[in-house]
Design a protein around this motif. Structure first.
Motif, PDB file in Angstrom:
ATOM      1  N   TYR A  90      35.452  39.744  41.483  1.00 53.68           N
ATOM      2  CA  TYR A  90      34.155  39.890  41.086  1.00 53.68           C
ATOM      3  C   TYR A  90      33.241  39.072  42.902  1.00 53.68           C
ATOM      4  CZ  TYR A  90      29.197  42.197  40.530  1.00 53.68           C
ATOM      5  OH  TYR A  90      27.689  42.686  40.974  1.00 53.68           O
ATOM      6  N   THR A 134      37.525  42.021  36.273  1.00 52.57           N
ATOM      7  CA  THR A 134      37.631  41.580  36.677  1.00 52.57           C
ATOM      8  C   THR A 134      36.704  40.143  36.091  1.00 52.57           C
ATOM      9  OG1 THR A 134      35.722  41.429  38.559  1.00 52.57           O
ATOM     10  CG2 THR A 134      35.498  42.630  37.102  1.00 52.57           C
ATOM     11  N   ALA A 136      33.782  37.543  37.458  1.00 51.68           N
ATOM     12  CA  ALA A 136      32.858  37.203  38.363  1.00 51.68           C
ATOM     13  C   ALA A 136      31.880  35.843  38.086  1.00 51.68           C
ATOM     14  CB  ALA A 136      31.576  38.456  38.215  1.00 51.68           C
ATOM     15  N   ILE A 140      27.472  40.058  36.424  1.00 49.89           N
ATOM     16  CA  ILE A 140      26.846  41.346  37.107  1.00 49.89           C
ATOM     17  C   ILE A 140      25.849  42.135  36.881  1.00 49.89           C
ATOM     18  CG2 ILE A 140      28.904  43.481  37.200  1.00 49.89           C
ATOM     19  CD1 ILE A 140      31.225  42.046  36.401  1.00 49.89           C
ATOM     20  N   ASN A 144      28.695  47.048  39.131  1.00 44.94           N
ATOM     21  CA  ASN A 144      29.327  46.438  38.955  1.00 44.94           C
ATOM     22  C   ASN A 144      30.693  47.870  40.092  1.00 44.94           C
ATOM     23  OD1 ASN A 144      32.354  45.740  38.734  1.00 44.94           O
ATOM     24  ND2 ASN A 144      31.827  46.691  36.776  1.00 44.94           N
ATOM     25  N   ALA A 167      35.333  42.881  32.331  1.00 46.40           N
ATOM     26  CA  ALA A 167      34.445  41.799  33.062  1.00 46.40           C
ATOM     27  C   ALA A 167      33.663  40.503  32.165  1.00 46.40           C
ATOM     28  CB  ALA A 167      33.537  42.195  33.333  1.00 46.40           C
TER      29      ALA A 167
END
Length: 197
Positions: A90, A134, A136, A140, A144, A167
């Motif tokens: 991300y 993903t 991060a 997030i 997203n 995620a």
């Protein structure tokens, strides 16, 4: 069944996203033991953005319906996949630019989609399911944008009907229980895959 893993984990095997992707592929192999799984590592490909020369050449070949040129290999590979797994970190609310370049190369009129008589695009490939993975560094929340972009593109242009993501968030936040977050994300993705119809 053909499954394509689009690997945009630029940090390689050290990537947290890659760790989740490897867990997902393990679960997918267990669910579909006879499936053919291809991995395309974007970091090892020479994928460049389209510019005036390459775009003009591609448009001419599209018009002639001549897709034998190697520039169409990514689109042809994508069109053959029934399940597409995308792994990408991300970055800047979406994903690395390398993945955007790849998307340009798979969005080929006459290979992965075509315009109908009503002017709307429809999918030409076998693709039905996208699974986006993903990680991060921060939260997030509802941003997203990488998954949202792919979801919009693949559902509206290429006929995908099953689109989901997993995620892991806050992996660079000091003091955050990162390993616990990664374990929870892995548990979620394994459960999702087991429940695929």
């Amino acid at each position: 069944m053909n499954i394509l893993f689009v690997n945009c984990c630029i940090r390689g095997e050290a990537s947290r996203t890659m760790g989740l992707c490897r867990a997902a592929l393990e679960e997918i192999r267990a669910k579909y033991p006879d499936a053919a799984i291809q991995e395309l590592c974007l970091d090892q490909e020479e994928i460049c953005p389209l510019h005036s020369d390459t775009l003009a050449r591609r448009n001419a070949l599209e018009h002639q319906k001549d897709f034998s040129d190697p520039m169409f290999r990514y689109a042809q590979q994508f069109a053959e996949a029934e399940i597409v797994v995308v792994g990408a970190p991300y970055w800047e609310y979406q994903f690395p630019a390398l993945l955007r370049c790849y998307i340009e190369h798979i969005s080929v009129n006459g290979v992965t989609f075509a315009y109908g008589e009503d002017g709307r695009p429809h999918g030409l490939g076998k693709g039905e399911r996208l699974f986006y993975i993903t990680t991060a560094g921060g939260p997030i929340l509802d941003r997203n944008c990488g998954f949202d972009y792919l979801k919009t593109l693949l559902s509206n242009m290429m006929g995908f009907t099953k689109l989901d993501y997993v995620a892991a968030e806050c992996t660079d936040v000091i003091g955050y229980p990162v390993e616990e977050e990664l374990q929870k994300a892995e548990a979620r993705l394994r459960e999702q895959i087991r429940n695929w119809d």
